[in-house]
Design an enzyme around this catalytic site. Sequence first.
Site, short mmCIF file in Angstrom:
data_model
loop_
_atom_site.label_atom_id
_atom_site.label_comp_id
_atom_site.label_asym_id
_atom_site.label_seq_id
_atom_site.Cartn_x
_atom_site.Cartn_y
_atom_site.Cartn_z
NE ARG A 45 -23.74 -3.31 10.06
CZ ARG A 45 -22.98 -3.73 11.07
NH1 ARG A 45 -23.49 -4.47 12.01
NH2 ARG A 45 -21.69 -3.42 11.15
CE LYS A 182 2.30 2.77 -0.19
NZ LYS A 182 1.95 3.56 0.98
CG ASP A 235 -1.90 -7.90 4.66
OD1 ASP A 235 -2.99 -7.46 4.26
OD2 ASP A 235 -1.14 -7.25 5.40
CG HIS A 240 0.54 -3.88 -1.38
ND1 HIS A 240 -0.53 -3.44 -2.12
CD2 HIS A 240 0.09 -3.97 -0.10
CE1 HIS A 240 -1.57 -3.25 -1.31
NE2 HIS A 240 -1.22 -3.58 -0.09
C1 BG6 Z 1 -2.50 -3.07 3.33
C2 BG6 Z 1 -2.31 -4.27 4.22
O1 BG6 Z 1 -2.89 -3.47 2.07
O2 BG6 Z 1 -1.27 -2.37 3.25
C3 BG6 Z 1 -1.83 -3.82 5.60
O3 BG6 Z 1 -3.52 -4.97 4.34
C4 BG6 Z 1 -0.59 -2.99 5.48
O4 BG6 Z 1 -1.59 -4.94 6.43
C5 BG6 Z 1 -0.81 -1.87 4.49
O5 BG6 Z 1 -0.31 -2.46 6.76
C6 BG6 Z 1 0.48 -1.11 4.23
O6 BG6 Z 1 0.18 -0.01 3.46
P1 BG6 Z 1 0.94 1.35 3.70
O7 BG6 Z 1 0.41 2.26 2.66
O8 BG6 Z 1 0.65 1.78 5.10
O9 BG6 Z 1 2.38 1.02 3.51
#
Ligand code: BG6
Length: 498
Positions: A45, A182, A235, A240
């Site tokens: 922006r 990872k 989240d 994940h």
């Molecule tokens: C993100 C989440 O997707 O993954 C975060 O929104 C979290 O809350 C993060 O902290 C963790 O990822 P990493 O790679 O730091 O383990």
Amino acid sequence: MTEPCTFVIFGATGNLSQNKLLPALYHLEQAGRLPEGVMIMGFGRREWSNNNWRKEVEKILIPRARQGLDAEVFSRFCHRLHYFQGDLTDVESYHRLKTALSDTSHFPDNLTFYMAIRPAEFGTVSNNLAAAGLNKEDNGWRRLVIEKPFGYDLESARLLEERLHRDYREEQLFRIDHYLGKGTVQNVLVFRFANLMMEPLWNRNYIDQVQITHAESQGIEKRAEYYEGAGALRDMLQSHLLQLLTLVAMEPPAMLDAESLRDEKVKVLKSIRPIPPSAVHAHAFRAQYGRGVVNGEKVPGYVEEEGVAANSTTETHAALKLYIDNWRWRNVPFYIRTGKRMAENRSMICIRFKHPPQQLFQQTQLEQVRPNWLVMGIQPNECLRLELQAKPPGLEMKTRTTTMDASIRGDEEEPLDAYEALLLDAIEGDHSLFLRYDEVRWAWKVVDPILKVWSMERDFIYTYPAGSWGPMESNRLFDRDDQTWRNSIFADPEDGTM
Ligand code: BG6
């Protein structure tokens, strides 16, 4: 050969772009992996010139470049950096963007759009791109990289998917889950399918339980607005951690191509035993951090964080017990958990094997031989360790836990950030480590009943002191008394405590 593209970042000045995308692109530049001709355009922006933006990126990279910012690499990188001033909600901005990008003496024909923006904006931006014709592949390809969370629940994910599919083909969509980039996570597949030794043991006959943990010592940082509406289950767990579970549990794919891999992951998600509302408390646990001490510093509780409602019951810790109803895994519990403001930063997959069928050492000093564990450390220690029992030298019949260590990253080797691998895959058009919509949908199906029950129970939530491993009450998920959370990568060799 990888074709060059222009990489347009929506949300270029936001957290994700600063912490992950720009450093990853810089490190790819440093490694010589960014194809010649790739351009990076920040869409924001602010009224900035290209030069303002380059200075800004320099500031962002100085503390984040792995071996310090290298002037020569940065100067190469700078040539790729462009800035475009626009408003995400204004279609006119996208028409102007299209005109800017049509200058092919500067910008390659192929375009990758990265949504480093709030999930609520995914639909608007994808619609606006299409309204300006920036979804059309008349000259060069168009790709859309979409961050998680993909939707808010099963229904909203479906609506978002419908909206995207009106204007984009599936091949154009890259739903990113950075966990899949990872190192150890990719190693799960190699470890399982490039070695013969584990496969005969990788099933309900030999495995007692699987634990997947992602613990963070940090709080919600400045993300209250997002986190209040998300919570730990959405989240981390829905995305994940369920992805990690699929990699541990899947059958060997017919081939290593994107579709075969994702077919197998979907089969796992489909086989997860549904949790009826009446069983939610037996299978799911949530809690919230209170005040405490992390790394020697006093930190506030969740409800004291800026932007969090004083009576919020959003969970910062969530744990699940899941069963996969197929031949390989029936009745093996998968315990998965995540938490903010936990004692340490630690992500790992821990697999506990069963006891040998015969208690051969009953008449000796060994009352109970400790079980074997396979520990796959994801971060901060990337490792692969198998714990075995062996007799130490001496007259007594005792055991000591020893470890076979198959870790491959030496201390001197720099860890790559997951985004480096995934951004390159998106540029190369490889979908293997990106999610197909059916994976997302089945993952929502797993957690949806829990979300529904929790959304109705808004008057109480367990708490745990920041800096701890979470409340004891989460032990209620375990099937047996001898099961408990494993918090450490290393077992104590003498007594096996973890
Ligand atoms: C993100 C989440 O997707 O993954 C975060 O929104 C979290 O809350 C993060 O902290 C963790 O990822 P990493 O790679 O730091 O383990």
